[in-house]
Design an enzyme around this catalytic site. Structure first.
Site, PDB file in Angstrom:
ATOM      1  N   ASP A 195       0.831  -1.204   0.000  1.00 13.81           N
ATOM      2  CA  ASP A 195       0.000   0.000   0.000  1.00 13.81           C
ATOM      3  C   ASP A 195       0.871   1.261   0.000  1.00 13.81           C
ATOM      4  O   ASP A 195       1.984   1.252   0.530  1.00 13.81           O
ATOM      5  CB  ASP A 195      -0.902  -0.027   1.239  1.00 13.81           C
ATOM      6  CG  ASP A 195      -2.037   0.975   1.139  1.00 13.81           C
ATOM      7  OD1 ASP A 195      -2.294   1.490   0.029  1.00 13.81           O
ATOM      8  OD2 ASP A 195      -2.670   1.245   2.169  1.00 13.81           O
ATOM      9  N   ASN A 233       1.326   3.433  -2.901  1.00 11.89           N
ATOM     10  CA  ASN A 233       1.863   3.893  -4.196  1.00 11.89           C
ATOM     11  C   ASN A 233       1.302   5.267  -4.576  1.00 11.89           C
ATOM     12  O   ASN A 233       2.030   6.126  -5.084  1.00 11.89           O
ATOM     13  CB  ASN A 233       1.469   2.924  -5.313  1.00 11.89           C
ATOM     14  CG  ASN A 233       2.087   1.563  -5.141  1.00 11.89           C
ATOM     15  OD1 ASN A 233       3.003   1.389  -4.360  1.00 11.89           O
ATOM     16  ND2 ASN A 233       1.583   0.583  -5.865  1.00 11.89           N
ATOM     17  N   ARG A 261      -0.856   8.985 -10.023  1.00 10.21           N
ATOM     18  CA  ARG A 261      -0.828   7.770  -9.205  1.00 10.21           C
ATOM     19  C   ARG A 261      -0.114   6.605  -9.888  1.00 10.21           C
ATOM     20  O   ARG A 261       0.584   5.819  -9.249  1.00 10.21           O
ATOM     21  CB  ARG A 261      -2.255   7.365  -8.832  1.00 10.21           C
ATOM     22  CG  ARG A 261      -2.978   8.384  -7.978  1.00 10.21           C
ATOM     23  CD  ARG A 261      -4.424   7.968  -7.745  1.00 10.21           C
ATOM     24  NE  ARG A 261      -4.508   6.656  -7.154  1.00 10.21           N
ATOM     25  CZ  ARG A 261      -4.321   6.400  -5.852  1.00 10.21           C
ATOM     26  NH1 ARG A 261      -4.065   7.382  -5.017  1.00 10.21           N
ATOM     27  NH2 ARG A 261      -4.412   5.185  -5.404  1.00 10.21           N
ATOM     28  N   SER A 315      -7.257  -5.803  -5.810  1.00  9.98           N
ATOM     29  CA  SER A 315      -8.329  -6.424  -5.031  1.00  9.98           C
ATOM     30  C   SER A 315      -9.652  -6.363  -5.787  1.00  9.98           C
ATOM     31  O   SER A 315      -9.816  -5.590  -6.742  1.00  9.98           O
ATOM     32  CB  SER A 315      -8.476  -5.725  -3.682  1.00  9.98           C
ATOM     33  OG  SER A 315      -9.157  -4.496  -3.854  1.00  9.98           O
ATOM     34  N   ASN A 337     -10.759  -2.891  -5.963  1.00  8.72           N
ATOM     35  CA  ASN A 337      -9.980  -1.901  -6.714  1.00  8.72           C
ATOM     36  C   ASN A 337     -10.636  -1.474  -8.039  1.00  8.72           C
ATOM     37  O   ASN A 337     -10.243  -0.473  -8.634  1.00  8.72           O
ATOM     38  CB  ASN A 337      -8.549  -2.389  -6.980  1.00  8.72           C
ATOM     39  CG  ASN A 337      -7.656  -2.326  -5.759  1.00  8.72           C
ATOM     40  OD1 ASN A 337      -6.710  -3.099  -5.620  1.00  8.72           O
ATOM     41  ND2 ASN A 337      -7.933  -1.401  -4.836  1.00  8.72           N
ATOM     42  N   TRP A 338     -11.649  -2.210  -8.487  1.00 12.63           N
ATOM     43  CA  TRP A 338     -12.362  -1.803  -9.712  1.00 12.63           C
ATOM     44  C   TRP A 338     -13.056  -0.470  -9.511  1.00 12.63           C
ATOM     45  O   TRP A 338     -13.445   0.179 -10.481  1.00 12.63           O
ATOM     46  CB  TRP A 338     -13.401  -2.862 -10.110  1.00 12.63           C
ATOM     47  CG  TRP A 338     -12.805  -4.190 -10.450  1.00 12.63           C
ATOM     48  CD1 TRP A 338     -12.805  -5.307  -9.658  1.00 12.63           C
ATOM     49  CD2 TRP A 338     -12.111  -4.569 -11.651  1.00 12.63           C
ATOM     50  NE1 TRP A 338     -12.162  -6.352 -10.298  1.00 12.63           N
ATOM     51  CE2 TRP A 338     -11.729  -5.919 -11.521  1.00 12.63           C
ATOM     52  CE3 TRP A 338     -11.776  -3.890 -12.830  1.00 12.63           C
ATOM     53  CZ2 TRP A 338     -11.031  -6.605 -12.505  1.00 12.63           C
ATOM     54  CZ3 TRP A 338     -11.073  -4.582 -13.815  1.00 12.63           C
ATOM     55  CH2 TRP A 338     -10.706  -5.914 -13.653  1.00 12.63           C
ATOM     56  N   ARG A 389       1.838  -4.987   6.046  1.00 12.60           N
ATOM     57  CA  ARG A 389       1.149  -3.951   5.266  1.00 12.60           C
ATOM     58  C   ARG A 389       1.958  -2.666   5.369  1.00 12.60           C
ATOM     59  O   ARG A 389       2.297  -2.225   6.476  1.00 12.60           O
ATOM     60  CB  ARG A 389      -0.267  -3.701   5.780  1.00 12.60           C
ATOM     61  CG  ARG A 389      -0.965  -2.660   4.907  1.00 12.60           C
ATOM     62  CD  ARG A 389      -2.382  -2.367   5.341  1.00 12.60           C
ATOM     63  NE  ARG A 389      -3.003  -1.501   4.354  1.00 12.60           N
ATOM     64  CZ  ARG A 389      -4.223  -1.639   3.857  1.00 12.60           C
ATOM     65  NH1 ARG A 389      -4.977  -2.613   4.272  1.00 12.60           N
ATOM     66  NH2 ARG A 389      -4.688  -0.799   2.960  1.00 12.60           N
ATOM     67  N   ARG A 410      -5.088  -2.102   8.471  1.00  7.76           N
ATOM     68  CA  ARG A 410      -6.287  -2.803   7.993  1.00  7.76           C
ATOM     69  C   ARG A 410      -5.875  -4.051   7.229  1.00  7.76           C
ATOM     70  O   ARG A 410      -4.788  -4.118   6.684  1.00  7.76           O
ATOM     71  CB  ARG A 410      -7.062  -1.917   6.997  1.00  7.76           C
ATOM     72  CG  ARG A 410      -7.844  -0.793   7.585  1.00  7.76           C
ATOM     73  CD  ARG A 410      -8.839  -0.273   6.524  1.00  7.76           C
ATOM     74  NE  ARG A 410      -8.147   0.302   5.383  1.00  7.76           N
ATOM     75  CZ  ARG A 410      -7.741   1.578   5.310  1.00  7.76           C
ATOM     76  NH1 ARG A 410      -7.939   2.390   6.321  1.00  7.76           N
ATOM     77  NH2 ARG A 410      -7.126   2.029   4.238  1.00  7.76           N
TER      78      ARG A 410
HETATM   79  C1  FPP Z   1      -2.006   0.218  -3.262  1.00 11.44           C
HETATM   80  O1  FPP Z   1      -1.509   1.539  -3.266  1.00 11.44           O
HETATM   81  C2  FPP Z   1      -1.491  -0.486  -4.385  1.00 11.44           C
HETATM   82  C3  FPP Z   1      -2.228  -1.079  -5.358  1.00 11.44           C
HETATM   83  C4  FPP Z   1      -3.693  -1.069  -5.428  1.00 11.44           C
HETATM   84  C5  FPP Z   1      -1.588  -1.746  -6.470  1.00 11.44           C
HETATM   85  C6  FPP Z   1      -0.424  -2.621  -6.116  1.00 11.44           C
HETATM   86  C7  FPP Z   1       0.359  -2.731  -7.307  1.00 11.44           C
HETATM   87  C8  FPP Z   1       1.683  -2.630  -7.393  1.00 11.44           C
HETATM   88  C9  FPP Z   1       2.629  -2.525  -6.291  1.00 11.44           C
HETATM   89  C10 FPP Z   1       2.216  -2.584  -8.748  1.00 11.44           C
HETATM   90  C11 FPP Z   1       2.893  -3.716  -9.258  1.00 11.44           C
HETATM   91  C12 FPP Z   1       2.524  -5.069  -8.917  1.00 11.44           C
HETATM   92  C13 FPP Z   1       2.877  -6.080  -9.695  1.00 11.44           C
HETATM   93  C14 FPP Z   1       2.609  -7.466  -9.304  1.00 11.44           C
HETATM   94  C15 FPP Z   1       3.550  -5.827 -10.962  1.00 11.44           C
HETATM   95  P1  FPP Z   1      -2.547   2.715  -3.330  1.00 11.44           P
HETATM   96  O2  FPP Z   1      -2.714   3.094  -4.735  1.00 11.44           O
HETATM   97  O3  FPP Z   1      -3.806   2.308  -2.634  1.00 11.44           O
HETATM   98  O4  FPP Z   1      -1.813   3.831  -2.531  1.00 11.44           O
HETATM   99  P2  FPP Z   1      -2.486   4.966  -1.663  1.00 11.44           P
HETATM  100  O5  FPP Z   1      -3.160   4.277  -0.497  1.00 11.44           O
HETATM  101  O6  FPP Z   1      -1.344   5.809  -1.259  1.00 11.44           O
HETATM  102  O7  FPP Z   1      -3.469   5.675  -2.544  1.00 11.44           O
END
Ligand code: FPP
Length: 242
Positions: free
Chosen positions: A20, A22, A33, A65, A68-69, A188, A194
């Site tokens: 989490d 990114n 993002r 997840s 995530n959609w 996490r 969470r």
């Molecule tokens: C959560 O960060 C991350 C994701 C929903 C995507 C996870 C994907 C990767 C790490 C990319 C690569 C994976 C592979 C297997 C190539 P967030 O976007 O919810 O971050 P935030 O909470 O700061 O908004």
């Protein structure tokens, strides 16, 4: 695969990670993002490569997840492109590193080109045994348990199974994770405490580590530190200390 209920004096055999942070990492840099997701993907390689050094045999990562959609269409499309590119670009290195890759989650909603790449990567790496990397893609625990219950119901309906055979062990065999031991440690990143519908059934006795680090900043050194500190924990799996 059922969990061995004896204490594990060594490090964790199976580590699961909710990657989490990114989006925030990118926002802090004034970037979109997806820039953060790309940086996150580079970390995946570093962490997978470090697994043999820290004695982690099974690594399971939450890439996308069932919830995530709900993100914007452009973020979802960008993530799907990233997964396709990741598989195309990393397949050879993963194979050479002895990594066996498998995917969990419902493939039905995924684009057929991505599913073909996933199937091919699973086949291509099927004989590897150094590290078992499981990528959760369109995965959610409730969805997984629901699908397992539906398959179980079909078995009963068609007379191949009796309701009396249904216990925790039987249900486990219908889960996406049937080929995996339960996670010993769930990490996490990004400061949120969470579980977000990740391996709920499988993590019944797992230890949890919630770290403030955002995923794109999570290094192999920090991973080694967290894995190393696991050895000092006492796990009783519901039993008492003797
Ligand atoms: C959560 O960060 C991350 C994701 C929903 C995507 C996870 C994907 C990767 C790490 C990319 C690569 C994976 C592979 C297997 C190539 P967030 O976007 O919810 O971050 P935030 O909470 O700061 O908004």
């Amino acid at each position: 695969m059922a969990k061995d209920t004896t204490d594990t004096p060594q490090g964790p055999q199976h580590v699961a990670i909710i990657m989490d942070g990114n989006g925030r990492w990118a926002q802090q840099r004034g970037r979109p993002r997806l820039f953060g997701h790309h940086a996150g993907a580079r970390r995946v390689r570093e962490i997978v490569e470090s697994c043999p050094d820290v004695g982690v045999k099974y690594l399971t990562i939450f890439a996308f997840s069932t919830e995530n959609w709900k993100r914007t269409q452009s973020e979802v499309a960008g993530l799907m492109r990233l997964f396709r590119r990741y598989i195309e670009r990393e397949a050879k290195a993963l194979f050479q590193d002895g990594v066996r890759v498998r995917f969990i989650g419902d493939r039905i909603k995924l684009d057929s080109k991505l599913v073909t790449l996933m199937d091919n990567l699973e086949l291509y790496t099927a004989d590897n045994d150094k590290v078992h990397l499981t990528i959760a893609l369109n995965y959610g625990s409730r969805d997984e348990v629901t699908r397992a219950a539906q398959r179980l119901a079909v078995e009963i309906e068609q007379g191949r199974l009796s309701h009396k055979d249904v216990d925790a062990e039987t249900l486990s065999r219908f889960l996406d994770t049937r080929f995996l031991p339960d996670p010993d440690l769930v990490i996490r990143t990004s400061g949120e405490a969470r579980i977000s519908n990740f391996l709920l059934w499988q993590s019944a006795y797992a230890e949890y580590e919630f770290l403030d680090t955002l995923w794109p900043d999570f290094t192999a050194e920090e991973f080694a530190k967290v894995v190393g500190s696991f050895g000092s924990r006492e796990r009783r799996f519901g039993g008492a200390t003797v």
